[in-house]
Design a protein around this motif. Structure first.
Motif, mmCIF file in Angstrom:
data_model
loop_
_atom_site.group_PDB
_atom_site.id
_atom_site.type_symbol
_atom_site.label_atom_id
_atom_site.label_comp_id
_atom_site.label_asym_id
_atom_site.label_seq_id
_atom_site.Cartn_x
_atom_site.Cartn_y
_atom_site.Cartn_z
ATOM 1 N N LEU A 96 0.814 -1.059 -0.124
ATOM 2 C CA LEU A 96 -0.114 -0.038 -0.020
ATOM 3 C C LEU A 96 0.856 1.223 -0.098
ATOM 4 O O LEU A 96 0.190 2.410 -0.057
ATOM 5 C CB LEU A 96 -1.053 -0.095 1.213
ATOM 6 C CG LEU A 96 -2.219 -0.859 1.008
ATOM 7 C CD1 LEU A 96 -2.814 -0.961 2.408
ATOM 8 C CD2 LEU A 96 -3.026 -0.693 -0.037
ATOM 9 N N ARG A 97 2.221 1.021 0.146
ATOM 10 C CA ARG A 97 2.845 2.267 0.139
ATOM 11 C C ARG A 97 2.346 3.522 1.109
ATOM 12 O O ARG A 97 1.751 2.962 1.876
ATOM 13 C CB ARG A 97 3.325 2.746 -1.203
ATOM 14 C CG ARG A 97 3.986 1.445 -1.933
ATOM 15 C CD ARG A 97 4.406 2.073 -3.345
ATOM 16 N NE ARG A 97 3.383 2.618 -4.363
ATOM 17 C CZ ARG A 97 3.520 2.514 -5.651
ATOM 18 N NH1 ARG A 97 4.552 2.579 -6.153
ATOM 19 N NH2 ARG A 97 2.521 3.179 -6.176
ATOM 20 N N GLU A 98 2.690 4.690 0.784
ATOM 21 C CA GLU A 98 2.600 5.738 1.653
ATOM 22 C C GLU A 98 1.771 6.850 1.274
ATOM 23 O O GLU A 98 1.294 7.889 1.807
ATOM 24 C CB GLU A 98 4.013 6.169 2.213
ATOM 25 C CG GLU A 98 4.731 5.125 3.085
ATOM 26 C CD GLU A 98 6.082 5.739 3.697
ATOM 27 O OE1 GLU A 98 6.186 7.051 3.285
ATOM 28 O OE2 GLU A 98 6.721 5.333 4.641
ATOM 29 N N ASN A 99 1.213 6.659 -0.047
ATOM 30 C CA ASN A 99 0.350 7.848 -0.593
ATOM 31 C C ASN A 99 -0.674 7.213 -1.650
ATOM 32 O O ASN A 99 -0.363 6.110 -2.020
ATOM 33 C CB ASN A 99 1.226 8.770 -1.138
ATOM 34 C CG ASN A 99 2.035 8.352 -2.606
ATOM 35 O OD1 ASN A 99 2.411 7.285 -2.561
ATOM 36 N ND2 ASN A 99 1.610 9.147 -3.561
ATOM 37 N N GLY A 100 -1.717 8.332 -1.902
ATOM 38 C CA GLY A 100 -2.782 7.695 -2.756
ATOM 39 C C GLY A 100 -3.893 7.156 -1.894
ATOM 40 O O GLY A 100 -3.887 6.610 -0.781
#
Length: 232
Positions: A96-100
């Motif tokens: 999911l990473r860190e942005n969006g």
């Protein structure tokens, strides 16, 4: 509901384009489409869980870097008799990473599971809280009746909306067609006595079902974006 009766009477969907546009303004790219599957046994299978707790054992995740970007897919399914959460959380937070925006359907389920998992695993608590802060419920536009079709039959569930908006996608083609069936399949999947052939077949069926849940959200969002583009 009165609005569904109106859609039935006029023989076409009732669409609030500006309402849909306002809802979609909540989405920023990259967009992630997330769905969990869970199992809630009366007697917990592993330490840390309480009776009937919804234990997440699987997720499907589609990702689009931009509206026109190619679609990427990520997935996780715990298929052995071990607590799925340590491995699942590590993969999930990385994927999911860190942005969006993280898009789900009926956000209370995913948000509740994330909160529970954060309480169980304090090292991931902050990451899961940040994930919850990024979640947007794609079903909201249908819940608010911004798109009403008589064939929804008064429901805004994804299984009511999908065959109307995207008829070429169907759960009826799958061996697993519902969340409760997927949940029960997990208990069979991790049973040490299952044959390798049955295990592989069941795993494939479970992955296909969960993947369709997130692909459905991708295609529904694309249909909604197309409605906005084509407005008079």
């Amino acid at each position: 509901k009165k609005v569904y009766y109106q859609a039935y009477k006029i023989g076409k969907p009732i669409i609030d384009i500006y309402g849909i546009e306002e809802e979609l303004s909540n989405i920023s790219y990259p967009a992630y489409f997330l769905d969990y599957e869970s199992y809630s046994p009366a007697v917990p299978l592993f330490d840390k869980f309480h009776p009937y707790q919804q234990m997440v054992f699987q997720y499907s995740l589609h990702r689009k870097e931009s509206p026109d970007a190619p679609l990427e897919h990520f997935e996780f399914l715990s298929d052995n008799w071990i607590n799925p959460l340590p491995s699942l959380l590590e993969r999930l937070i990385s994927d999911l990473r860190e942005n969006g925006t993280i898009i789900v359907w009926n956000e209370s389920f995913e948000k509740s599971r994330n909160k529970e998992m954060g309480e169980m695993y304090p090292k991931q608590k902050e990451a899961l809280k940040l994930i919850n802060d990024r979640i947007y419920d794609l079903g909201t536009a249908f819940k608010k009746n911004y798109y009403v079709h008589k064939d929804f039959k008064g429901s805004w569930s994804i299984k009511a909306v999908l065959p109307v908006l995207i008829p070429e996608l169907s759960y009826k083609e799958l061996n697993i067609q519902g969340g409760s069936q997927a949940s029960e399949s997990y208990r069979e999947l991790i049973d040490p006595s299952i044959s390798p052939e049955k295990k592989e077949s069941l795993k494939c069926d479970m992955l296909k079902y969960c993947e369709l849940d997130t692909l459905a959200m991708v295609r529904i969002l694309e249909a909604m974006e197309e409605i906005i583009r084509k407005r008079p």
